[in-house]
Write a protein that holds these residues in place. Structure first.
Motif, mmCIF file in Angstrom:
data_model
loop_
_atom_site.group_PDB
_atom_site.id
_atom_site.type_symbol
_atom_site.label_atom_id
_atom_site.label_comp_id
_atom_site.label_asym_id
_atom_site.label_seq_id
_atom_site.Cartn_x
_atom_site.Cartn_y
_atom_site.Cartn_z
ATOM 1 N N LEU A 104 0.801 -0.946 -0.144
ATOM 2 C CA LEU A 104 -0.144 -0.428 0.422
ATOM 3 C C LEU A 104 0.423 1.184 -0.313
ATOM 4 N N GLY A 105 1.606 1.428 -0.718
ATOM 5 C CA GLY A 105 2.830 3.004 -1.356
ATOM 6 C C GLY A 105 2.041 3.642 -1.413
ATOM 7 N N ASN A 106 2.723 4.815 -0.728
ATOM 8 C CA ASN A 106 2.885 6.191 -1.668
ATOM 9 C C ASN A 106 1.190 6.741 -0.741
ATOM 10 N N THR A 107 0.957 5.978 0.761
ATOM 11 C CA THR A 107 -0.123 6.482 1.074
ATOM 12 C C THR A 107 -0.593 6.814 3.004
ATOM 13 N N LEU A 108 0.110 6.229 3.515
ATOM 14 C CA LEU A 108 0.196 6.190 4.824
ATOM 15 C C LEU A 108 1.841 6.353 5.128
ATOM 16 N N ASP A 109 2.347 6.444 3.763
ATOM 17 C CA ASP A 109 3.922 6.368 4.222
ATOM 18 C C ASP A 109 4.175 7.858 3.527
ATOM 19 N N ALA A 110 2.798 9.023 2.675
ATOM 20 C CA ALA A 110 3.396 10.261 2.333
ATOM 21 C C ALA A 110 3.246 10.915 3.918
ATOM 22 N N PRO A 111 4.691 12.113 4.105
ATOM 23 C CA PRO A 111 4.660 12.597 5.247
ATOM 24 C C PRO A 111 3.772 13.081 5.540
ATOM 25 N N ASP A 112 2.986 14.636 4.542
ATOM 26 C CA ASP A 112 1.753 15.325 5.017
ATOM 27 C C ASP A 112 0.808 14.710 5.065
ATOM 28 N N GLY A 113 0.124 13.725 4.732
ATOM 29 C CA GLY A 113 -1.373 13.532 4.951
ATOM 30 C C GLY A 113 -1.104 12.082 3.964
ATOM 31 N N GLU A 114 -2.853 10.990 4.065
ATOM 32 C CA GLU A 114 -2.527 9.769 3.247
ATOM 33 C C GLU A 114 -2.808 10.136 1.895
ATOM 34 N N THR A 115 -3.609 11.546 1.236
ATOM 35 C CA THR A 115 -3.774 11.886 -0.289
ATOM 36 C C THR A 115 -2.709 12.339 -0.628
ATOM 37 N N THR A 116 -1.827 12.795 -0.343
ATOM 38 C CA THR A 116 -1.318 14.358 -0.997
ATOM 39 C C THR A 116 -0.197 13.917 -1.627
ATOM 40 N N TRP A 117 0.022 12.700 -1.790
ATOM 41 C CA TRP A 117 1.206 12.234 -3.261
ATOM 42 C C TRP A 117 0.003 11.117 -4.423
ATOM 43 N N GLY A 118 -1.068 11.334 -4.125
ATOM 44 C CA GLY A 118 -2.508 11.645 -5.008
ATOM 45 C C GLY A 118 -2.675 10.516 -5.614
ATOM 46 N N ASN A 119 -2.329 10.091 -4.126
ATOM 47 C CA ASN A 119 -3.580 8.373 -3.809
ATOM 48 C C ASN A 119 -5.119 9.023 -3.488
ATOM 49 N N PRO A 120 -6.156 7.629 -3.295
ATOM 50 C CA PRO A 120 -6.775 7.943 -2.959
ATOM 51 C C PRO A 120 -6.878 7.634 -1.971
ATOM 52 N N MET A 121 -8.066 7.756 -0.899
ATOM 53 C CA MET A 121 -7.678 7.650 0.504
ATOM 54 C C MET A 121 -8.656 5.418 0.432
ATOM 55 N N THR A 122 -7.871 5.598 1.556
ATOM 56 C CA THR A 122 -7.694 3.765 0.969
ATOM 57 C C THR A 122 -8.945 3.251 2.147
ATOM 58 N N THR A 123 -9.727 2.073 1.190
ATOM 59 C CA THR A 123 -11.351 1.850 1.915
ATOM 60 C C THR A 123 -11.350 0.547 2.128
ATOM 61 N N LYS A 124 -12.460 -0.326 2.456
ATOM 62 C CA LYS A 124 -12.850 -1.404 2.972
ATOM 63 C C LYS A 124 -13.052 -2.413 1.631
ATOM 64 N N ALA A 125 -12.733 -1.418 0.874
ATOM 65 C CA ALA A 125 -13.474 -1.834 -0.685
ATOM 66 C C ALA A 125 -12.296 -2.549 -1.555
ATOM 67 N N MET A 126 -11.021 -1.030 -1.147
ATOM 68 C CA MET A 126 -9.982 -1.357 -2.082
ATOM 69 C C MET A 126 -9.517 -2.648 -1.725
ATOM 70 N N ILE A 127 -9.396 -2.912 -0.376
ATOM 71 C CA ILE A 127 -8.858 -4.025 0.165
ATOM 72 C C ILE A 127 -8.993 -4.874 -0.374
ATOM 73 N N ASP A 128 -10.579 -5.510 0.130
ATOM 74 C CA ASP A 128 -11.127 -5.719 -0.788
ATOM 75 C C ASP A 128 -11.048 -7.062 -1.710
ATOM 76 N N GLN A 129 -10.545 -6.238 -3.447
ATOM 77 C CA GLN A 129 -10.008 -6.137 -4.174
ATOM 78 C C GLN A 129 -8.834 -6.039 -4.174
ATOM 79 N N ILE A 130 -8.135 -6.073 -2.623
ATOM 80 C CA ILE A 130 -6.447 -7.033 -3.444
ATOM 81 C C ILE A 130 -6.875 -8.510 -3.596
ATOM 82 N N ARG A 131 -7.554 -9.004 -1.968
ATOM 83 C CA ARG A 131 -7.680 -10.184 -1.775
ATOM 84 C C ARG A 131 -8.706 -10.887 -2.688
ATOM 85 N N ASP A 132 -9.082 -9.935 -3.435
ATOM 86 C CA ASP A 132 -10.135 -11.462 -4.318
ATOM 87 C C ASP A 132 -8.927 -11.435 -5.813
ATOM 88 N N ALA A 133 -7.968 -10.653 -5.637
ATOM 89 C CA ALA A 133 -7.015 -10.755 -6.681
ATOM 90 C C ALA A 133 -6.172 -11.276 -6.218
#
Length: 211
Positions: free
Chosen positions: A19-48
């Motif tokens: 889950l890169g460029n998200t919680l590791d973006a120092p100024d906040g989760e979306t500051t490097w262009g990624n959307p807020m992570t959702t449960k649905a996104m994590i579900d898609q990772i599992r489903d993949a």
């Protein structure tokens, strides 16, 4: 906590996703262009077909002042929320300290002060997750390295010795929180996560800890 070896654990972790460029973006989760992570996104990772999610986290802009370095509660809550989503989907989760590059391996740094701050961070993180089972892993640091021409070539012997001290401080802090953290699997990096024979040979496993 299962009575399994590190090799058995890694075999079970199988294919992983970062889950890169998200919680590791120092100024906040979306500051490097990624959307807020959702449960649905994590579900898609599992489903993949993925079975492990690494959750890089940068902490330094979410800390209070010395000597306690208290982690902002909302930030730690968010890390826990995403971790919970991963685990609820039957996957493994890896939580680390990521772009916290104040953890310096350069000569002349105050190693004691850096170790103390790193320990405070890991004490708080480990305490929050103390009761989680062994599907949660901790990674002490991400690619710790020198900041000179040895940065990506394995560093120096002195730098690798400094890193061993930081890994030991983090592992000690995690283990000291007790509960399941007494047996949790912990990832400790070589210099720059370099897999060369030299870097691997100079890596000291803290307390010869089998986990």
């Amino acid at each position: 906590m299962r009575n399994i070896t590190g090799f058995e654990l890694v075999h079970d972790m199988k294919l992983g996703w970062n889950l890169g460029n998200t919680l590791d973006a120092p100024d906040g989760e979306t500051t490097w262009g990624n959307p807020m992570t959702t449960k649905a996104m994590i579900d898609q990772i599992r489903d993949a077909g993925f079975k492990t999610v690494r959750i890089p986290v940068t902490w330094y802009k979410h800390l209070g002042s010395a000597p306690d370095y208290t982690i902002n509660a909302a930030w730690l809550d968010r890390v826990q929320q995403i971790t919970d989503w991963v685990l609820a989907d039957g996957m493994y989760a890896i939580v680390n300290t990521h772009h916290d590059e104040w953890v310096s391996l350069m000569p002349g740094v105050d190693q004691a002060a850096i170790s103390a701050e790193l320990s405070k961070i890991w004490t708080q993180v480990a305490t929050r997750f103390r009761d989680y089972d062994d599907h949660l892993l901790f990674e002490t640091l991400n690619e710790p390295r020198t900041k000179d021409n040895t940065e990506w070539t394995g560093g120096t012997h002195d730098a690798r010795v400094i890193l061993n001290g930081y890994n030991a401080a983090a592992v000690q802090a995690i283990r000291a929180t007790g509960g399941n953290n007494a047996q949790r699997f912990i990832m400790v990096p070589t210099h720059g996560a370099n897999s060369s024979d030299t870097c691997v040979a100079d890596l000291v496993i803290p307390n010869n800890d089998s986990r």
